[in-house]
Design an enzyme around this catalytic site. Sequence first.
Site, PDB file in Angstrom:
ATOM      1  N   GLU A  49     -48.403 -21.376  -3.383  1.00  0.00           N
ATOM      2  CA  GLU A  49     -48.286 -22.451  -4.368  1.00  0.00           C
ATOM      3  C   GLU A  49     -47.220 -23.426  -3.881  1.00  0.00           C
ATOM      4  O   GLU A  49     -46.046 -23.093  -3.860  1.00  0.00           O
ATOM      5  CB  GLU A  49     -47.899 -21.873  -5.726  1.00  0.00           C
ATOM      6  CG  GLU A  49     -48.913 -20.891  -6.286  1.00  0.00           C
ATOM      7  CD  GLU A  49     -48.405 -20.148  -7.514  1.00  0.00           C
ATOM      8  OE1 GLU A  49     -49.228 -19.809  -8.372  1.00  0.00           O
ATOM      9  OE2 GLU A  49     -47.182 -19.922  -7.610  1.00  0.00           O
ATOM     10  N   ASP A 103     -46.117 -16.682  -4.085  1.00  0.00           N
ATOM     11  CA  ASP A 103     -45.820 -17.251  -5.395  1.00  0.00           C
ATOM     12  C   ASP A 103     -44.740 -18.319  -5.224  1.00  0.00           C
ATOM     13  O   ASP A 103     -43.724 -18.095  -4.562  1.00  0.00           O
ATOM     14  CB  ASP A 103     -45.332 -16.128  -6.322  1.00  0.00           C
ATOM     15  CG  ASP A 103     -44.980 -16.617  -7.701  1.00  0.00           C
ATOM     16  OD1 ASP A 103     -45.886 -17.111  -8.397  1.00  0.00           O
ATOM     17  OD2 ASP A 103     -43.795 -16.508  -8.086  1.00  0.00           O
TER      18      ASP A 103
END
Length: 841
Positions: free
Chosen positions: A470, A433
Amino acid sequence: MFMSNGVVEGYDSKVQLQPEHGGLPASVTEKFPFISCYRAFRVPSSVDVASLVKCQLAVASFDGHGKSQDSTALQLPGVLDDMFAYTGPLGAVFSEKAVSLHLWAPTAQDVSVSFYDGPVGPLLETLQLNESNGVWSVTGPKNWENRYYLYEVTVYHPATSQVEKCLSDDPYARGLSANGTRTWLVDINSETLKPPSWDKLAAEKPKLDSFSDISIYELHIRDFSAHDSTVDCHSRGGFCAFTCQDTAGIRHLRKLSDAGLTHVHLLPSFQFGGVDDIKNNWKFVDEAELSKFPPGSDLQQDAVVAIQEEDPYNWGYNPVLWGVPKGSYASNPDGPNRIIEYRQMVQALNHLGLRVVMDVVYNHLYSSGPSAITSVLDKIVPGYYLRMDTNGQIENSAAVNNTASEHFMVDRLIVDDLLNWAVNYKVDGFIFDLMGHIMKKTMMRAKSALQSLTIDEHGVDGSKIYLYGEGWDFGEVAQNKRGINGSQLNMSGTGIGRIRDAINGGSPFGNPLQQGFSTGLFLEPNGFYQGNETETRLTLATYSDHIQIGLAGNLKDYVLISHTGEVKKGSEVRTFDGSPVGYTSSPIETINYASAHDNETLFDIISLKTLMSLSIDERCRINHLSTSIIALSQGIPFFHAGDEILRSKSLDRDSYNSGDWFNKLDFTYETNNWGVGLPPREKNEGSWPLMKQRLENPSFKPTKDHILAALDNFVDILKIRYSSPLFRLTTASDIEQRVHFHNTGPSLVPGVIIMSIEDARNDTYEMAQLDKNFTCVVTVFNACPHEVSMEIPDLMSMELQLHPVQVNSSDALVRQSAFDSTTGRFTVPTRTTAVFVEPRC
């Protein structure tokens, strides 16, 4: 200490600092580039810095008359790294006759451990730990095993400017009580914690020849079974639901696995905040009552929001302790169940033919400060694990409490934690993340450590563990302000994947009506002004360039004839904000997707962006067109769970805390969850007028037949991807040599992409033969609201025929797709992806 009339008061001692005229050392400015222009001062060598860091510290400047000019507190991570960086044991260490505990806490003035009788029982004893160079430890008998404990750390805490006694879990905990109120002293290698045949799992893992063979299905653990009546009621919503033999959800996963799907990406499953681990405390809405309300009502969301802090739902991006499975997903949050059941889940998914990816959230923490139960790291070494701004405030750009992987022991904790999950739980991959908030060196250390794991030594083949994340570049880390970070461009050449979306149009932060390639831009305007006809045609052509670079693996050096007729590399094709579209050095570095857990589902995006008068049949075709672009791209395709069955969250753009009601997945295919009320006010109210007119329109709701047809089409496109290695090329050079696009340049037909992928023919040796069945595959993506018929002279005389999977498809339209070899003419129905193959002689 405090300031009084410009004078520092309350201090015990002061030290004269010596100016360092040469400035900060290169090692410091490289690690902390944002302070490279700061003046440097040196602490005299006679000062005991190891004792000093345990105190409240301030630095003050004075004028020639001794009057204070300015003062500020100090940030110590750089000093702690230089003096106390440590690579020895941490957490609990078990030997044949003893147990020892080790805690890194160089700023602590005192540390003790309190042992308790069970997860909620009384205090048994408290023992003092001894310090050696910042590490506190104690050794005791083997019967400490399975006790519960907490550390009491006496430490100065900058949040309160006081010396605090902090009760904390062990940062290296491997077991917990419910809600992490105590650490369970568990030997993770104990045979009692292993499911049958656990040690043989490495040899039973699903086959994975290349990372290019990966396809990913993103799934929330609770979503998978919370509404599945074929799952035992005690197992619904948890780890155990994946171990059931013949439930609706398992049958669905088996169908996808049989078609070729390789990996299930599970949303956060470590110990996170926001959901009570104790099931008896949970509250639920009355779904029978909510189902009586109109589809565009706000009453459903009122009921969901009223209990959303007490229900069992949250996505889980609220990290408390990274190294322990989440208690709310276990049948019992105390003791061994969460460990055993997590392992059983991984084992069961592997036996279905699916490898398991864990969603890890190392970029921030749920809590900080000296008091909250959910604060751990900031109690142990306050101010060290978190990234501060120049005013000493915690950075919050990643959500809250940003962590600082540029600090040695944060970097170490992240890598140690990954090894814990890979070795102790045999997890097959990790999604990071907000990877851009983690330093590149941490990512590279993690990759190296994981890939060094071997079956013989660790019971794991680390070469098969895939990493992606990400790579957004924003906040305090943007443009490498805190060091070289794990952003899209920085990670090129690392073999670590980054996520990319370029199909639907607009952005998560723009107007929801903005259209794109698949949703009708220029071809079928929805009334939202995106420019005049010339401008929207140009924008659509630009999107086509972006998608073609995506189909070619987002390679930075792939050469494309752009819509202007210019020959451009992928890195020279730019997004609308100026970023390069092509950013990878290898196809395994790109993860292509059309929807994910955050923002709307694919079906909901399509329902918002397409023309209101469009039929549900047409919307379903667009849904499949979008997923087929993803499935047939070079690189790694990524699908949000439910994309394949038209999943809706009733237009919720951020369902992280929207309960089971809005996040429902129905693997019986009776409903896609459309029209279950206006989504929660907090993130959606501004778009309620747009949503209401759609939710209340019965023509937007698909039937079971639509859902089943969508699933059939999805299974077909997976089968096609895995029918030929040409869709899964492993190198940039192969893609550059073999992948070509044929509807390009200024005269391109809007809304149509034609891609060919060549293999060696029987009479040529210009390239290696990869496919034993086909010499060429050609894919036509027709996003137009009408049939297209186009001649491609380059493909004349080829013996192309519709792919056998599509010849036998339940989709009558795709079966009408045709190719005339004498003219090179392709005919493809409206909103259809047609794949043609040339069989090898």
